[in-house]
Design a protein around this motif. Structure first.
Motif, PDB file in Angstrom:
ATOM      1  N   SER A 258       5.623  20.835   8.596  1.00  0.00           N
ATOM      2  CA  SER A 258       5.243  20.311   9.914  1.00  0.00           C
ATOM      3  C   SER A 258       6.375  20.353  10.926  1.00  0.00           C
ATOM      4  O   SER A 258       6.137  20.396  12.137  1.00  0.00           O
ATOM      5  CB  SER A 258       4.735  18.872   9.769  1.00  0.00           C
ATOM      6  N   THR A 259       7.626  20.360  10.430  1.00  0.00           N
ATOM      7  CA  THR A 259       8.772  20.357  11.345  1.00  0.00           C
ATOM      8  C   THR A 259       9.271  21.765  11.681  1.00  0.00           C
ATOM      9  O   THR A 259      10.185  21.910  12.495  1.00  0.00           O
ATOM     10  CB  THR A 259       9.935  19.557  10.740  1.00  0.00           C
ATOM     11  N   MET A 260       8.689  22.780  11.046  1.00  0.00           N
ATOM     12  CA  MET A 260       9.161  24.149  11.280  1.00  0.00           C
ATOM     13  C   MET A 260       8.692  24.665  12.645  1.00  0.00           C
ATOM     14  O   MET A 260       7.492  24.713  12.920  1.00  0.00           O
ATOM     15  CB  MET A 260       8.672  25.100  10.186  1.00  0.00           C
ATOM     16  N   PRO A 261       9.611  25.086  13.513  1.00  0.00           N
ATOM     17  CA  PRO A 261       9.214  25.635  14.815  1.00  0.00           C
ATOM     18  C   PRO A 261       8.470  26.970  14.652  1.00  0.00           C
ATOM     19  O   PRO A 261       8.884  27.824  13.874  1.00  0.00           O
ATOM     20  CB  PRO A 261      10.545  25.838  15.537  1.00  0.00           C
ATOM     21  N   VAL A 262       7.387  27.122  15.399  1.00  0.00           N
ATOM     22  CA  VAL A 262       6.580  28.347  15.342  1.00  0.00           C
ATOM     23  C   VAL A 262       6.292  28.819  16.763  1.00  0.00           C
ATOM     24  O   VAL A 262       5.757  28.066  17.584  1.00  0.00           O
ATOM     25  CB  VAL A 262       5.251  28.110  14.595  1.00  0.00           C
ATOM     26  N   LEU A 263       6.635  30.063  17.028  1.00  0.00           N
ATOM     27  CA  LEU A 263       6.360  30.702  18.321  1.00  0.00           C
ATOM     28  C   LEU A 263       5.488  31.923  18.063  1.00  0.00           C
ATOM     29  O   LEU A 263       5.814  32.746  17.204  1.00  0.00           O
ATOM     30  CB  LEU A 263       7.664  31.119  19.001  1.00  0.00           C
ATOM     31  N   ILE A 264       4.378  32.028  18.781  1.00  0.00           N
ATOM     32  CA  ILE A 264       3.460  33.154  18.564  1.00  0.00           C
ATOM     33  C   ILE A 264       3.172  33.847  19.888  1.00  0.00           C
ATOM     34  O   ILE A 264       2.777  33.208  20.874  1.00  0.00           O
ATOM     35  CB  ILE A 264       2.142  32.683  17.929  1.00  0.00           C
ATOM     36  N   PHE A 265       3.361  35.168  19.900  1.00  0.00           N
ATOM     37  CA  PHE A 265       3.021  35.994  21.053  1.00  0.00           C
ATOM     38  C   PHE A 265       1.661  36.649  20.823  1.00  0.00           C
ATOM     39  O   PHE A 265       1.395  37.169  19.729  1.00  0.00           O
ATOM     40  CB  PHE A 265       4.072  37.085  21.266  1.00  0.00           C
ATOM     41  N   THR A 266       0.836  36.637  21.843  1.00  0.00           N
ATOM     42  CA  THR A 266      -0.464  37.292  21.738  1.00  0.00           C
ATOM     43  C   THR A 266      -0.770  38.001  23.059  1.00  0.00           C
ATOM     44  O   THR A 266      -0.349  37.542  24.125  1.00  0.00           O
ATOM     45  CB  THR A 266      -1.574  36.268  21.407  1.00  0.00           C
ATOM     46  N   PRO A 267      -1.471  39.137  23.011  1.00  0.00           N
ATOM     47  CA  PRO A 267      -1.739  39.886  24.250  1.00  0.00           C
ATOM     48  C   PRO A 267      -2.842  39.269  25.088  1.00  0.00           C
ATOM     49  O   PRO A 267      -3.794  38.698  24.562  1.00  0.00           O
ATOM     50  CB  PRO A 267      -2.140  41.273  23.726  1.00  0.00           C
ATOM     51  N   GLU A 268      -2.724  39.422  26.395  1.00  0.00           N
ATOM     52  CA  GLU A 268      -3.695  38.812  27.301  1.00  0.00           C
ATOM     53  C   GLU A 268      -5.017  39.565  27.337  1.00  0.00           C
ATOM     54  O   GLU A 268      -5.998  39.059  27.889  1.00  0.00           O
ATOM     55  CB  GLU A 268      -3.116  38.732  28.718  1.00  0.00           C
ATOM     56  N   ILE A 269      -5.063  40.778  26.767  1.00  0.00           N
ATOM     57  CA  ILE A 269      -6.320  41.540  26.766  1.00  0.00           C
ATOM     58  C   ILE A 269      -7.349  40.911  25.834  1.00  0.00           C
ATOM     59  O   ILE A 269      -8.504  41.290  25.817  1.00  0.00           O
ATOM     60  CB  ILE A 269      -6.095  43.005  26.335  1.00  0.00           C
ATOM     61  N   ASP A 270      -6.905  39.941  25.052  1.00  0.00           N
ATOM     62  CA  ASP A 270      -7.783  39.250  24.119  1.00  0.00           C
ATOM     63  C   ASP A 270      -8.972  38.631  24.860  1.00  0.00           C
ATOM     64  O   ASP A 270      -8.804  37.925  25.846  1.00  0.00           O
ATOM     65  CB  ASP A 270      -6.966  38.162  23.397  1.00  0.00           C
ATOM     66  N   LYS A 271     -10.203  38.905  24.394  1.00  0.00           N
ATOM     67  CA  LYS A 271     -11.407  38.363  25.031  1.00  0.00           C
ATOM     68  C   LYS A 271     -12.082  37.358  24.104  1.00  0.00           C
ATOM     69  O   LYS A 271     -12.261  37.632  22.918  1.00  0.00           O
ATOM     70  CB  LYS A 271     -12.373  39.494  25.380  1.00  0.00           C
ATOM     71  N   PRO A 272     -12.470  36.190  24.636  1.00  0.00           N
ATOM     72  CA  PRO A 272     -13.127  35.180  23.793  1.00  0.00           C
ATOM     73  C   PRO A 272     -14.466  35.672  23.258  1.00  0.00           C
ATOM     74  O   PRO A 272     -15.144  36.498  23.876  1.00  0.00           O
ATOM     75  CB  PRO A 272     -13.320  34.000  24.752  1.00  0.00           C
ATOM     76  N   THR A 273     -14.851  35.168  22.102  1.00  0.00           N
ATOM     77  CA  THR A 273     -16.167  35.462  21.545  1.00  0.00           C
ATOM     78  C   THR A 273     -17.208  34.619  22.274  1.00  0.00           C
ATOM     79  O   THR A 273     -16.875  33.788  23.132  1.00  0.00           O
ATOM     80  CB  THR A 273     -16.195  35.134  20.046  1.00  0.00           C
ATOM     81  N   ASP A 274     -18.463  34.809  21.937  1.00  0.00           N
ATOM     82  CA  ASP A 274     -19.535  34.055  22.594  1.00  0.00           C
ATOM     83  C   ASP A 274     -19.387  32.552  22.398  1.00  0.00           C
ATOM     84  O   ASP A 274     -19.831  31.756  23.237  1.00  0.00           O
ATOM     85  CB  ASP A 274     -20.900  34.514  22.063  1.00  0.00           C
ATOM     86  N   ASP A 275     -18.787  32.154  21.285  1.00  0.00           N
ATOM     87  CA  ASP A 275     -18.600  30.724  21.038  1.00  0.00           C
ATOM     88  C   ASP A 275     -17.239  30.220  21.506  1.00  0.00           C
ATOM     89  O   ASP A 275     -16.801  29.130  21.137  1.00  0.00           O
ATOM     90  CB  ASP A 275     -18.814  30.391  19.556  1.00  0.00           C
ATOM     91  N   GLY A 276     -16.554  31.038  22.325  1.00  0.00           N
ATOM     92  CA  GLY A 276     -15.317  30.584  22.954  1.00  0.00           C
ATOM     93  C   GLY A 276     -14.056  30.764  22.133  1.00  0.00           C
ATOM     94  O   GLY A 276     -12.985  30.317  22.540  1.00  0.00           O
ATOM     95  N   LYS A 277     -14.155  31.432  20.998  1.00  0.00           N
ATOM     96  CA  LYS A 277     -12.976  31.648  20.156  1.00  0.00           C
ATOM     97  C   LYS A 277     -12.188  32.864  20.628  1.00  0.00           C
ATOM     98  O   LYS A 277     -12.762  33.869  21.041  1.00  0.00           O
ATOM     99  CB  LYS A 277     -13.385  31.843  18.697  1.00  0.00           C
ATOM    100  N   SER A 278     -10.877  32.764  20.548  1.00  0.00           N
ATOM    101  CA  SER A 278     -10.006  33.878  20.902  1.00  0.00           C
ATOM    102  C   SER A 278      -8.764  33.787  20.031  1.00  0.00           C
ATOM    103  O   SER A 278      -8.577  32.800  19.298  1.00  0.00           O
ATOM    104  CB  SER A 278      -9.599  33.809  22.376  1.00  0.00           C
ATOM    105  N   LYS A 279      -7.927  34.801  20.114  1.00  0.00           N
ATOM    106  CA  LYS A 279      -6.672  34.729  19.363  1.00  0.00           C
ATOM    107  C   LYS A 279      -5.858  33.513  19.804  1.00  0.00           C
ATOM    108  O   LYS A 279      -5.216  32.843  18.990  1.00  0.00           O
ATOM    109  CB  LYS A 279      -5.863  36.008  19.547  1.00  0.00           C
ATOM    110  N   LYS A 280      -5.886  33.238  21.093  1.00  0.00           N
ATOM    111  CA  LYS A 280      -5.128  32.102  21.609  1.00  0.00           C
ATOM    112  C   LYS A 280      -5.611  30.796  20.975  1.00  0.00           C
ATOM    113  O   LYS A 280      -4.810  29.986  20.506  1.00  0.00           O
ATOM    114  CB  LYS A 280      -5.246  32.015  23.126  1.00  0.00           C
TER     115      LYS A 280
END
Length: 327
Positions: A258-280
């Motif tokens: 829980s204390t481990m720092p995590v940084l994640i990069f993801t591209p903005e071209i990502d499009k949400p699914t119909d139920d609002g899910k995305s990589k973000k």
């Protein structure tokens, strides 16, 4: 008359068949000799270390308090060359290491199963034999996200943070309701037959980094093309692809410290699914309780390091400073 027509048709078909056989033969033997020449011409850029009876290639650059370990995505033929722009930026203030797994870049192929356990042990052993000491900031691209999660869970004292470049994480398939990819074994003939080299000659832009002119040197692209011709879809890459399901099953219940720092990069071209899910939205479920943990969206595609090396480095610098201040 019909007999004569059949005879002529037979001659045409046999001629076509002979032409195809000769063409395949020429492609195979020319590829064999060109590959032999290239392998002698393009020597490893880093250090070769013995791991499990095979040689693995580890490239390092820079010095600093932090050691960043770059791990490539599935099928990236030449990781050291692929990561070059990012290595050049990160190494200005940190020690950076690129580990090429068996079947990638200048590393030998292996007979060992491409299980997450074997892969992580290969990474750890290669780093130690190259005198690259931890604790590490693991920086996985794509499929290496799975290996980094396993690494951090089993050896938390060796990992101080994780920085993912659009990483594949164990819970992703379940989150999106997707199935893991597979790859047929006959793909392993693509490189030795010369088909990979032919494809690279006909359409190099389909296989080389999609970056602005000047991002990669001509020498880099020449070596990348050569190594892609040697390494394309080899048995280790095929086995690794077909082992994804098992590796996900082994890691899906892992929770990072829980204390481990995590940084994640993801591209903005990502499009949400119909139920609002995305990589973000998915990546946000993977963040730890560390105040430094966050998701950063950058313009680009899956291999963000091809075009966003400077932006990634800037964010990583801020992330490291923030993590240090918390501790």
């Amino acid at each position: 008359m019909k007999t004569l027509k059949k005879y002529k048709l037979g001659l045409v078909l046999r001629s076509i068949l002979l032409f195809l056989v000769l063409g395949v033969g020429v492609l195979f033997f020319s590829n064999y000799f060109i590959t032999a020449y290239e392998e002698s011409e393009y020597q490893p850029l880093g250090e070769m270390v013995e791991v499990g009876g095979q040689n693995m290639h580890v490239y390092t650059k820079g010095q600093g308090e932090n050691t960043i370990v770059l791990l490539s995505g599935l099928g990236t033929a030449a990781p050291v060359l692929d990561f070059e722009p990012l290595v050049n930026e990160l190494s200005k203030h940190h020690k950076v290491a690129v580990v090429e797994l068996p079947g990638y870049g200048w590393s030998d192929q292996t007979d060992k199963k491409r299980s997450v356990e074997n892969i992580v042990e290969e990474i750890r052993t290669a780093l130690k034999k190259s005198n690259v000491q931890g604790p590490y900031i693991l920086m996985p691209h794509s499929i290496s996200g799975i290996y980094s999660v396993y690494f951090a869970d089993n050896y938390p004292e060796e990992v101080k943070a994780i920085v993912g470049i659009d990483p594949t994480l164990p819970q992703a398939l379940e989150y999106f309701g997707e199935t893991p990819p597979t790859m047929p074994s006959y793909f392993s003939a693509i490189a030795p037959s010369g088909i990979a080299r032919l494809a690279l000659t006909v359409s190099p832009g389909s296989f080389l980094p999609l970056a602005e002119d000047g991002t990669y040197s001509e020498e880099n692209l020449k070596m990348t093309t050569a190594i892609s011709s040697w390494r394309g879809y080899n048995t280790n890459v095929i086995d690794e692809t077909n082992e994804i399901k098992n590796n996900i099953n082994k890691t899906r219940d892992i929770k990072l410290p829980s204390t481990m720092p995590v940084l994640i990069f993801t591209p903005e071209i990502d499009k949400p699914t119909d139920d609002g899910k995305s990589k973000k939205t998915f990546y946000e479920t993977q963040l730890t309780d560390s105040p430094s943990s966050k998701v950063v969206i950058l313009r680009g595609h899956h291999s963000l390091h091809w075009t966003r090396a400077m932006d990634i480095t800037k964010e990583v610098e801020e992330f490291i400073k923030s993590s240090a201040s918390v501790h």
